[in-house]
Motif scaffolding. Structure first.
Motif, PDB file in Angstrom:
ATOM      1  N   THR A 138     -10.322 -10.190   4.120  1.00  0.00           N
ATOM      2  CA  THR A 138     -10.089  -9.047   4.993  1.00  0.00           C
ATOM      3  C   THR A 138     -11.126  -8.977   6.107  1.00  0.00           C
ATOM      4  O   THR A 138     -11.010  -8.167   7.017  1.00  0.00           O
ATOM      5  N   ASP A 139     -12.156  -9.815   6.019  1.00  0.00           N
ATOM      6  CA  ASP A 139     -13.169  -9.973   7.059  1.00  0.00           C
ATOM      7  C   ASP A 139     -13.477 -11.467   7.168  1.00  0.00           C
ATOM      8  O   ASP A 139     -13.112 -12.255   6.294  1.00  0.00           O
ATOM      9  N   ARG A 140     -14.166 -11.841   8.227  1.00  0.00           N
ATOM     10  CA  ARG A 140     -14.686 -13.198   8.290  1.00  0.00           C
ATOM     11  C   ARG A 140     -15.798 -13.328   7.246  1.00  0.00           C
ATOM     12  O   ARG A 140     -16.705 -12.486   7.186  1.00  0.00           O
ATOM     13  N   LEU A 141     -15.734 -14.358   6.431  1.00  0.00           N
ATOM     14  CA  LEU A 141     -16.660 -14.503   5.309  1.00  0.00           C
ATOM     15  C   LEU A 141     -17.547 -15.729   5.503  1.00  0.00           C
ATOM     16  O   LEU A 141     -17.138 -16.861   5.252  1.00  0.00           O
ATOM     17  N   GLU A 142     -18.764 -15.484   6.004  1.00  0.00           N
ATOM     18  CA  GLU A 142     -19.769 -16.548   5.997  1.00  0.00           C
ATOM     19  C   GLU A 142     -20.221 -16.796   4.557  1.00  0.00           C
ATOM     20  O   GLU A 142     -20.568 -17.914   4.183  1.00  0.00           O
ATOM     21  N   ARG A 143     -20.223 -15.717   3.776  1.00  0.00           N
ATOM     22  CA  ARG A 143     -20.458 -15.786   2.334  1.00  0.00           C
ATOM     23  C   ARG A 143     -19.834 -14.550   1.714  1.00  0.00           C
ATOM     24  O   ARG A 143     -19.507 -13.580   2.414  1.00  0.00           O
ATOM     25  N   PHE A 144     -19.666 -14.555   0.413  1.00  0.00           N
ATOM     26  CA  PHE A 144     -19.053 -13.432  -0.282  1.00  0.00           C
ATOM     27  C   PHE A 144     -19.596 -13.361  -1.697  1.00  0.00           C
ATOM     28  O   PHE A 144     -20.190 -14.318  -2.205  1.00  0.00           O
ATOM     29  N   ASN A 145     -19.386 -12.210  -2.322  1.00  0.00           N
ATOM     30  CA  ASN A 145     -19.897 -11.983  -3.670  1.00  0.00           C
ATOM     31  C   ASN A 145     -18.773 -12.015  -4.695  1.00  0.00           C
ATOM     32  O   ASN A 145     -17.637 -11.595  -4.423  1.00  0.00           O
ATOM     33  N   LEU A 146     -19.109 -12.485  -5.890  1.00  0.00           N
ATOM     34  CA  LEU A 146     -18.283 -12.325  -7.080  1.00  0.00           C
ATOM     35  C   LEU A 146     -19.094 -11.552  -8.101  1.00  0.00           C
ATOM     36  O   LEU A 146     -20.304 -11.761  -8.232  1.00  0.00           O
ATOM     37  N   ASP A 147     -18.444 -10.654  -8.830  1.00  0.00           N
ATOM     38  CA  ASP A 147     -19.114  -9.994  -9.953  1.00  0.00           C
ATOM     39  C   ASP A 147     -19.146 -10.973 -11.119  1.00  0.00           C
ATOM     40  O   ASP A 147     -18.098 -11.461 -11.557  1.00  0.00           O
ATOM     41  N   PHE A 148     -20.325 -11.266 -11.650  1.00  0.00           N
ATOM     42  CA  PHE A 148     -20.415 -12.143 -12.818  1.00  0.00           C
ATOM     43  C   PHE A 148     -21.819 -12.089 -13.402  1.00  0.00           C
ATOM     44  O   PHE A 148     -22.812 -12.148 -12.680  1.00  0.00           O
ATOM     45  N   THR A 149     -21.886 -12.007 -14.729  1.00  0.00           N
ATOM     46  CA  THR A 149     -23.143 -12.059 -15.448  1.00  0.00           C
ATOM     47  C   THR A 149     -22.857 -12.527 -16.874  1.00  0.00           C
ATOM     48  O   THR A 149     -21.721 -12.634 -17.301  1.00  0.00           O
TER      49      THR A 149
ATOM     50  N   VAL B   8     -27.852 -10.501  -1.875  1.00  0.00           N
ATOM     51  CA  VAL B   8     -28.037  -9.257  -2.630  1.00  0.00           C
ATOM     52  C   VAL B   8     -26.731  -8.892  -3.321  1.00  0.00           C
ATOM     53  O   VAL B   8     -25.644  -9.255  -2.866  1.00  0.00           O
ATOM     54  N   ALA B   9     -26.837  -8.167  -4.432  1.00  0.00           N
ATOM     55  CA  ALA B   9     -25.649  -7.602  -5.075  1.00  0.00           C
ATOM     56  C   ALA B   9     -25.097  -6.506  -4.173  1.00  0.00           C
ATOM     57  O   ALA B   9     -25.847  -5.790  -3.520  1.00  0.00           O
ATOM     58  N   GLN B  10     -23.782  -6.387  -4.122  1.00  0.00           N
ATOM     59  CA  GLN B  10     -23.177  -5.343  -3.316  1.00  0.00           C
ATOM     60  C   GLN B  10     -21.916  -4.846  -3.993  1.00  0.00           C
ATOM     61  O   GLN B  10     -21.431  -5.445  -4.959  1.00  0.00           O
ATOM     62  N   GLY B  11     -21.408  -3.724  -3.530  1.00  0.00           N
ATOM     63  CA  GLY B  11     -20.204  -3.142  -4.107  1.00  0.00           C
ATOM     64  C   GLY B  11     -19.298  -2.612  -3.023  1.00  0.00           C
ATOM     65  O   GLY B  11     -19.549  -2.808  -1.831  1.00  0.00           O
ATOM     66  N   ILE B  12     -18.245  -1.888  -3.447  1.00  0.00           N
ATOM     67  CA  ILE B  12     -17.280  -1.366  -2.477  1.00  0.00           C
ATOM     68  C   ILE B  12     -17.498   0.111  -2.188  1.00  0.00           C
ATOM     69  O   ILE B  12     -16.691   0.744  -1.530  1.00  0.00           O
ATOM     70  N   GLY B  13     -18.596   0.661  -2.705  1.00  0.00           N
ATOM     71  CA  GLY B  13     -18.898   2.054  -2.413  1.00  0.00           C
ATOM     72  C   GLY B  13     -18.489   3.032  -3.487  1.00  0.00           C
ATOM     73  O   GLY B  13     -18.440   4.238  -3.248  1.00  0.00           O
ATOM     74  N   ASP B  14     -18.214   2.552  -4.696  1.00  0.00           N
ATOM     75  CA  ASP B  14     -17.875   3.452  -5.799  1.00  0.00           C
ATOM     76  C   ASP B  14     -19.126   4.221  -6.214  1.00  0.00           C
ATOM     77  O   ASP B  14     -20.148   3.627  -6.563  1.00  0.00           O
TER      78      ASP B  14
ATOM     79  N   ALA C 244     -19.409 -25.404  -2.769  1.00  0.00           N
ATOM     80  CA  ALA C 244     -20.035 -24.253  -2.125  1.00  0.00           C
ATOM     81  C   ALA C 244     -21.371 -23.967  -2.785  1.00  0.00           C
ATOM     82  O   ALA C 244     -21.563 -24.250  -3.978  1.00  0.00           O
ATOM     83  N   GLN C 245     -22.290 -23.420  -2.029  1.00  0.00           N
ATOM     84  CA  GLN C 245     -23.556 -22.976  -2.603  1.00  0.00           C
ATOM     85  C   GLN C 245     -23.332 -21.645  -3.321  1.00  0.00           C
ATOM     86  O   GLN C 245     -22.471 -20.855  -2.929  1.00  0.00           O
ATOM     87  N   PHE C 246     -24.128 -21.401  -4.351  1.00  0.00           N
ATOM     88  CA  PHE C 246     -24.015 -20.126  -5.063  1.00  0.00           C
ATOM     89  C   PHE C 246     -25.391 -19.700  -5.538  1.00  0.00           C
ATOM     90  O   PHE C 246     -26.219 -20.523  -5.915  1.00  0.00           O
ATOM     91  N   THR C 247     -25.608 -18.381  -5.497  1.00  0.00           N
ATOM     92  CA  THR C 247     -26.890 -17.807  -5.884  1.00  0.00           C
ATOM     93  C   THR C 247     -26.655 -16.583  -6.762  1.00  0.00           C
ATOM     94  O   THR C 247     -26.145 -15.567  -6.276  1.00  0.00           O
ATOM     95  N   PRO C 248     -26.986 -16.651  -8.052  1.00  0.00           N
ATOM     96  CA  PRO C 248     -26.897 -15.446  -8.881  1.00  0.00           C
ATOM     97  C   PRO C 248     -27.918 -14.412  -8.421  1.00  0.00           C
ATOM     98  O   PRO C 248     -29.069 -14.750  -8.112  1.00  0.00           O
ATOM     99  N   THR C 249     -27.487 -13.165  -8.346  1.00  0.00           N
ATOM    100  CA  THR C 249     -28.392 -12.083  -7.989  1.00  0.00           C
ATOM    101  C   THR C 249     -27.902 -10.806  -8.648  1.00  0.00           C
ATOM    102  O   THR C 249     -26.761 -10.384  -8.427  1.00  0.00           O
ATOM    103  N   GLY C 250     -28.726 -10.205  -9.479  1.00  0.00           N
ATOM    104  CA  GLY C 250     -28.289  -9.048 -10.253  1.00  0.00           C
ATOM    105  C   GLY C 250     -27.110  -9.428 -11.125  1.00  0.00           C
ATOM    106  O   GLY C 250     -27.150 -10.423 -11.843  1.00  0.00           O
ATOM    107  N   GLU C 251     -26.042  -8.647 -11.052  1.00  0.00           N
ATOM    108  CA  GLU C 251     -24.817  -8.966 -11.782  1.00  0.00           C
ATOM    109  C   GLU C 251     -23.747  -9.515 -10.841  1.00  0.00           C
ATOM    110  O   GLU C 251     -22.556  -9.422 -11.122  1.00  0.00           O
ATOM    111  N   ASP C 252     -24.193 -10.098  -9.733  1.00  0.00           N
ATOM    112  CA  ASP C 252     -23.309 -10.750  -8.763  1.00  0.00           C
ATOM    113  C   ASP C 252     -23.671 -12.225  -8.647  1.00  0.00           C
ATOM    114  O   ASP C 252     -24.756 -12.650  -9.062  1.00  0.00           O
ATOM    115  N   VAL C 253     -22.755 -12.966  -8.071  1.00  0.00           N
ATOM    116  CA  VAL C 253     -23.023 -14.328  -7.620  1.00  0.00           C
ATOM    117  C   VAL C 253     -22.631 -14.375  -6.152  1.00  0.00           C
ATOM    118  O   VAL C 253     -21.494 -14.046  -5.793  1.00  0.00           O
TER     119      VAL C 253
END
Length: 498
Positions: free
Chosen positions: A92-103, A46-52, A117-126
């Motif tokens: 800053t955390d253990r990362l089983e996976r992480f998001n990048l902003d990209f579209t 899923v796309a996620q953010g930092i809480g802005d 690495a595997q990658f999955t585009p979702t929304g405006e994230d990868v």
């Protein structure tokens, strides 16, 4: 995916199973334990953010970016650029996976620490799943092979086509339309750009030149920043440009980027930069970066933009006429002031935008007063009259209205410009010009190359003035209506028309 053994249909099979049971008991117990512990497929990306609160899906938790190294190959401004983005970050955390902003581009491969690495585009994230989890505190590298598409960017930001190439306009939430990364001003990083273009074109980017090489019909230009930068402030300009250079105060490197055919006509304006830098330095201290310049693009954007070390302006602003000289110069100072307020000291959240735009409007107005005879007090009185209307339309300066769920919002509203400057005027009225000037200098020195919040500014105002300013500034920053202006009891805010 769970499974169960086939049904036992014959007694001989049951006997055979009993004989095999000790051999398979460990496997069966392991499978049962996996089911009990919930070893099922991970949740969907899923796309996620930092809480802005303004851009809920912007930025990504779990890591801090230290540096970007971005390579573009340019052919024409109506064709996607081939690109490779290299990211050095720390988890800053253990990362089983992480998001990048990209579209607005296509990814062909991703590597994490040298492994596919595997990658999955979702929304405006990868969503990136590395071959091995990244441990908390570890440095790690990401390499993304992708395209960067300049088509269809009108009104959405990112690449902006010009008559002879491209420029960038990434503010506020559009850098991820150009390259993958952590697209939020709270995560600043060093940048290197390597841009390959036809050799008859000129490429300029943030920072300083770090090499140029020509091979066949193409030239590769390299630029590096010496100070960390927010993604929204990235700039790459490609075109048939002239790059006049001059010295600024105390040897500051100044280089402008202008359409080659207009260099002489635009010199009237670009030659003013050294004096404008000197004027700003007298107000708040030394220029905060390694270089500065004015990028004048033959493009229609509807705005000017404070990209770090190289502010973007529309060509027509200077060539079409109709604007008085004091106004054009004050607009130039507005973007220059952002190099301190917004670029060097960046907002931690987009709700802190008034710290950028309020300060830039403040110094624009001071310059117009000193050089153009346009009184600051007159502008502030008009802003005060309109302040309740601005707050009703856009929210208070430090709490602009958030978008409705599923929608984006335009954050560059009058309440963060003149409304933000009005907050500064009220504070200066309260603590006096001397303390206010000391506050401004301390602010840009203390948070140089960093990020800061509205609460940080209130705390510093308290420290510098020697008097608690939180109760005074609270309604100015967050109130639905405008408080009385110190020293001007006759000023009245007009109600919003029905």
């Amino acid at each position: 995916m769970s499974h169960s053994p086939a049904p036992e249909e014959r007694r001989t099979e049951r006997r055979a199973e009993r004989r095999r049971r000790p051999r398979h008991r460990a496997a069966l117990l392991a499978a049962a334990a996996a089911l009990v512990l919930g070893a099922a497929a991970p949740p969907a990306p899923v796309a996620q953010g930092i809480g802005d609160r303004i851009f809920p899906e912007l930025g990504n938790p779990g890591y801090d970016v230290a540096a970007y190294d971005i390579a573009f190959t340019y052919r024409a401004n109506d064709q996607p650029l081939n690109a490779v983005t290299r990211i050095l970050a720390r988890a800053t955390d253990r990362l089983e996976r992480f998001n990048l902003d990209f579209t607005h581009g296509t990814i062909s491969s991703v590597e994490v620490d040298g492994a596919p690495a595997q990658f999955t585009p979702t929304g405006e994230d990868v969503v990136v799943t590395p071959a091995r989890a990244v441990t908390s505190g570890a440095a790690f590298s990401v390499i993304v092979h992708h395209t960067s598409d300049p088509r269809g960017g009108e009104g959405n930001g990112g690449w902006v086509p010009t008559t002879d190439g491209l420029v960038m306009a990434n503010q506020a939430d559009a850098a991820h339309r150009v390259f993958p990364g952590n697209d939020h001003p709270s995560d600043k990083a060093l940048f290197t750009f390597r841009v390959t273009a036809p050799k008859e074109l000129t490429v300029v980017a943030n920072g300083l030149p770090a090499g140029r090489s020509t091979e066949g019909a193409s030239t590769t230009w390299t630029y590096r920043t010496l100070h960390p930068m927010a993604t929204e402030l990235a700039q790459v300009a490609i075109g048939r440009s002239a790059v006049p250079e001059r010295a600024g105060p105390h040897g500051l490197k100044l280089r402008d980027v202008v359409p080659g055919a207009d260099q002489q006509a635009l010199e009237t304006w670009t030659a003013k930069t050294p004096e404008q830098v000197a004027w700003m330095e007298k107000k708040v201290g030394y220029f905060p970066f390694e270089a500065y310049g004015v990028l004048i693009a033959d493009a229609s954007t509807g705005f000017e933009l404070e990209t770090q070390t190289l502010s973007l302006f529309e060509r027509d602003l200077f060539t079409k006429g109709g604007f008085p000289q004091w106004y054009l110069e004050s607009v130039m100072v507005h973007e220059l002031a952002h190099q301190w307020f917004g670029d060097s000291v960046s907002p931690r959240y987009w709700s802190d935008l008034w710290l950028n735009e309020g300060h830039a409007t403040w110094y624009e107005s001071l310059y117009a007063e000193e050089r153009g005879g346009r009184k600051l007090e007159d502008r502030m009185r008009v802003a005060y009259q309109l302040s309740d209307q601005m707050r009703a339309d856009g929210g208070p300066p430090a709490a602009i209205k958030a978008p409705a769920p599923g929608h984006k919002t335009g954050i560059f509203r009058p309440v963060v410009y003149d409304g933000g400057a009005l907050v500064l005027y009220a504070l200066r009225q309260r603590i006096g010009a001397t303390a206010f000037d000391r506050l401004e200098r301390t602010w840009v020195r203390r948070y140089h190359d960093g990020v800061a919040t509205t609460a940080d500014f209130v705390a510093l105002a308290t420290e510098v003035s020697g008097q608690d300013q939180s109760a005074f500034l609270q309604p100015w920053l967050y109130g639905q209506t405008t408080p009385p202006m110190p020293g001007h009891p006759d000023w009245k805010a007009a109600p919003k028309p029905a």
